[in-house]
Design a protein around this motif. Sequence first.
Motif, short mmCIF file in Angstrom:
data_model
loop_
_atom_site.label_atom_id
_atom_site.label_comp_id
_atom_site.label_asym_id
_atom_site.label_seq_id
_atom_site.Cartn_x
_atom_site.Cartn_y
_atom_site.Cartn_z
N ALA A 230 0.86 -1.32 0.06
CA ALA A 230 -0.01 0.07 -0.24
C ALA A 230 0.85 1.27 0.01
CB ALA A 230 -0.75 -0.07 1.26
N LEU A 231 1.91 1.42 0.90
CA LEU A 231 2.70 2.74 0.91
C LEU A 231 3.68 2.69 -0.14
CD1 LEU A 231 2.98 3.16 4.80
CD2 LEU A 231 1.21 3.46 3.41
N ARG A 253 7.91 -9.21 -4.21
CA ARG A 253 8.30 -10.50 -3.97
C ARG A 253 8.32 -11.33 -5.34
NH1 ARG A 253 7.17 -12.67 1.44
NH2 ARG A 253 5.50 -11.22 1.66
N ARG A 259 -0.28 -5.98 -8.79
CA ARG A 259 0.06 -4.83 -8.08
C ARG A 259 1.19 -3.83 -8.55
NH1 ARG A 259 -0.33 -6.82 -2.28
NH2 ARG A 259 1.42 -8.36 -3.20
N ASP A 280 12.96 -11.81 -3.24
CA ASP A 280 12.67 -11.91 -2.06
C ASP A 280 13.75 -11.04 -1.08
OD1 ASP A 280 12.83 -12.76 0.68
OD2 ASP A 280 12.21 -14.74 0.14
N MET A 281 13.25 -10.21 -0.29
CA MET A 281 14.18 -9.13 0.14
C MET A 281 15.28 -9.69 1.32
SD MET A 281 13.85 -6.29 -0.94
CE MET A 281 15.03 -5.35 0.13
N CYS A 306 10.34 -0.29 1.87
CA CYS A 306 9.03 -0.30 2.46
C CYS A 306 8.51 -1.81 2.64
CB CYS A 306 7.82 0.20 1.50
SG CYS A 306 7.91 1.97 1.28
N LYS A 330 11.89 -7.32 7.18
CA LYS A 330 11.84 -5.78 7.33
C LYS A 330 13.24 -5.27 7.82
CE LYS A 330 9.14 -2.40 9.95
NZ LYS A 330 7.98 -1.31 9.35
N SER A 353 9.83 2.47 8.91
CA SER A 353 9.96 1.85 10.46
C SER A 353 8.61 2.18 11.19
CB SER A 353 10.93 2.71 10.95
OG SER A 353 11.10 2.25 12.60
N HIS A 367 6.89 -5.94 15.05
CA HIS A 367 6.99 -4.77 14.46
C HIS A 367 7.80 -3.76 15.22
CE1 HIS A 367 4.49 -2.22 11.65
NE2 HIS A 367 5.10 -2.87 11.22
N TRP A 396 -1.11 4.28 9.07
CA TRP A 396 -1.73 4.99 7.72
C TRP A 396 -3.30 4.54 7.69
CZ3 TRP A 396 0.90 7.52 3.29
CH2 TRP A 396 2.23 8.08 3.55
N GLY A 401 -3.14 -1.52 3.62
CA GLY A 401 -1.83 -1.24 4.34
C GLY A 401 -1.66 -2.46 5.63
N THR A 402 -0.76 -2.16 6.17
CA THR A 402 -0.31 -3.10 7.18
C THR A 402 -1.32 -2.94 8.45
OG1 THR A 402 1.41 -1.72 8.11
CG2 THR A 402 1.91 -3.69 6.90
N1 LIG Z 1 0.59 0.94 6.79
C1 LIG Z 1 0.94 1.53 7.86
O1 LIG Z 1 0.19 1.95 8.57
C2 LIG Z 1 2.31 1.59 8.52
C3 LIG Z 1 2.50 1.91 9.74
C4 LIG Z 1 4.15 1.92 10.27
C5 LIG Z 1 4.98 1.12 9.56
N2 LIG Z 1 4.49 0.75 8.37
C6 LIG Z 1 5.59 -0.24 7.48
O2 LIG Z 1 5.62 0.51 6.33
C7 LIG Z 1 5.84 -0.54 5.34
C8 LIG Z 1 5.12 -0.42 4.25
O3 LIG Z 1 3.76 -0.87 4.69
P1 LIG Z 1 2.34 -1.16 3.91
O4 LIG Z 1 1.12 -1.08 4.82
O5 LIG Z 1 2.49 -0.69 2.51
O6 LIG Z 1 2.60 -2.76 3.91
P2 LIG Z 1 2.05 -3.83 2.98
O7 LIG Z 1 1.07 -3.25 1.96
O8 LIG Z 1 2.00 -5.01 3.54
O9 LIG Z 1 3.46 -3.74 2.00
C9 LIG Z 1 4.76 -4.40 2.61
C10 LIG Z 1 5.07 -5.23 1.09
O10 LIG Z 1 6.52 -5.80 1.44
C11 LIG Z 1 6.61 -6.99 0.97
N3 LIG Z 1 7.41 -7.77 1.16
C12 LIG Z 1 7.00 -8.55 2.73
N4 LIG Z 1 8.14 -9.63 2.78
C13 LIG Z 1 8.87 -9.46 1.54
C14 LIG Z 1 10.09 -9.95 1.37
N5 LIG Z 1 10.74 -11.14 2.06
N6 LIG Z 1 10.53 -9.85 0.11
C15 LIG Z 1 9.98 -9.07 -0.71
N7 LIG Z 1 8.98 -8.39 -0.45
C16 LIG Z 1 8.19 -8.45 0.77
C17 LIG Z 1 5.00 -7.41 0.78
O11 LIG Z 1 4.93 -8.37 -0.27
P3 LIG Z 1 3.49 -9.22 -0.62
O12 LIG Z 1 2.26 -8.24 -0.85
O13 LIG Z 1 3.85 -10.17 -1.50
O14 LIG Z 1 3.40 -9.94 0.87
C18 LIG Z 1 4.20 -6.17 0.70
O15 LIG Z 1 4.11 -5.88 -0.81
C19 LIG Z 1 6.20 -1.87 6.16
O16 LIG Z 1 7.35 -2.00 6.37
C20 LIG Z 1 5.11 -1.43 7.41
O17 LIG Z 1 5.90 -2.20 8.49
C21 LIG Z 1 3.16 0.69 7.65
#
Ligand SMILES: NC(=O)c1ccc[n+]([C@@H]2O[C@H](COP(=O)([O-])OP(=O)(O)OC[C@H]3O[C@@H](n4cnc5c(N)ncnc54)[C@H](OP(=O)(O)O)[C@@H]3O)[C@@H](O)[C@H]2O)c1
Length: 483
Positions: A230-231, A253, A259, A280-281, A306, A330, A353, A367, A396, A401-402
């Motif tokens: 999402a982000l 991934r 997407r 794969d990160m 992200c 992460k 973060s 987290h 967010w 998102g997460t």
């Molecule tokens: N959204 C929030 O409210 C929020 C708040 C604080 C911090 N954050 C941090 O901001 C970052 C982005 O958040 P988000 O809401 O956009 O999360 P998200 O939608 O879950 O996106 C995270 C992405 O990371 C990918 N990923 C996970 N493990 C991976 C790996 N081993 N190799 C490659 N890609 C991998 C996921 O892939 P898949 O889709 O294939 O699983 C997903 O597309 C995250 O680190 C989250 O912890 C978010």
Amino acid sequence: MDRLPAAPGARPGAGSWSGTRAGDPGRALLQLDWRSRPAAAAPPAGRTWNVLGGGAPLVAALRALGDTVAVHPDAASAVGHPTVLAPFLPPPGGAGAAGASGAAPGALVLLKSWLAGRGRTGARLVVVTRGAVAADTDEDVPDLAHAPLWGLVRAALAEHPDAFALLDVDGTEASWKALPAAVASGEPQQALREGVVRVPRLVAAPLGGAPGGSGFGPGSTVLVTGAAGALGGLVARHLVRAHGVRRLVLAGRSAADARLTTLAADLRRLGARAVVAGCDMTDRAALADLLAPAPGAPAITAVVHCAGTVDDGVLTRLTPHRMAGALAAKAESARHLHELTQDLDLTAFVLFSSAAGVLGAPGRANHAAAGAFLDALAHHRRARGLPALSLAWGPWAQRGGTAGPLELHRSARSGVLGLTPRRGLALLDAALGAGRPVLVPVRLDTARLRAPAADPARVPGVLRALLRPLPPAAWAAASETPV
Ligand SMILES: NC(=O)c1ccc[n+]([C@@H]2O[C@H](COP(=O)([O-])OP(=O)(O)OC[C@H]3O[C@@H](n4cnc5c(N)ncnc54)[C@H](OP(=O)(O)O)[C@@H]3O)[C@@H](O)[C@H]2O)c1
């Protein structure tokens, strides 16, 4: 940190900054400031300490104070004592050497065993670290293997406010001497530097000041990890629209992820060249391949990390295996990125973060531990003259998102509101221009945070500088007053 209590009857958003200050990102862009506070009077010498095994420097220092030390092999055998010290001290010269998982999964086992044994006795486990937080100056370089402990224990404190405390020492004689008073003070989070007690307080971050601008522009080639998320998608679009970025590598991934391909097509329509990459990160070799430019292709000049997985659960349900998995996606991946880009002339290295690592949050120990690692990594890079910005985001309010609806609801009840994409991106821009290694963009509902606390001392310590104590009569009114 104390649990942020919910205010019965308070409306979500009531008194938040969103209504009155929507265009002012300054109030929501925070940073952690370590404030000196007068040391408490030392308890009388000749004390008896209960210390868990290991931590020879701590045991030696306590004995040098003239105290007696009982060393226990594990938490189970220490249960029954009101205060037990659990040292997690890196070996001399070992700072920063270990991987991102570091000491956290092992510490999780200890915290769980402590909780199981203490029951409702009110006993407290004081986790003693050395150099795990940047408590002195921006140049402080936290030990990367132990930094996640602070996130972990902050989350544990949010669930069990009386069961734990965090104390970071610097190994100086003055600090060992100050330790007994610091432990006796009962303050849940403290650092000792040259004998001076420091406590973490969130304050408004000064805006402006980045000497080199945002680090993103038309000449950048930006790697966005987690770009299918999402982000990642929001930020990639924003970098093109608002920062004029024209070349992006969108990593997910799988390169076939719809997407990613949709995002790349959108960015091309906006005039950028966007390529997708599956990686794969956690796979260091695959990441090295991704970072090596193809012949004739431009090298990566900026990174926005992200990628990350969510694996939430209350402390007693988490396992070292689950924690290591969350840290790998992460934090370990961030370490790979850091190491593999050292020879590239990066202009920006932005880490996504989590505020959980700073505020603590019930159910979010994984987290929080990963976030604390990223924050420490940013300090680490800055100290080496490398660009770094770790953003410890609050949740967010962004679909997919997460932070899902349940998390947003829980978080709002504890005084942390969701960031709209517009506000989040404005905060990103403000943060990029602030020149700081670690910032906390978070939308606090100050009225809600104040509302339940007729007693100012109940305001969680880390928020105390933001929520200045009010005279008792004003506390009741505060719940109705936008701050
Ligand atoms: N959204 C929030 O409210 C929020 C708040 C604080 C911090 N954050 C941090 O901001 C970052 C982005 O958040 P988000 O809401 O956009 O999360 P998200 O939608 O879950 O996106 C995270 C992405 O990371 C990918 N990923 C996970 N493990 C991976 C790996 N081993 N190799 C490659 N890609 C991998 C996921 O892939 P898949 O889709 O294939 O699983 C997903 O597309 C995250 O680190 C989250 O912890 C978010």
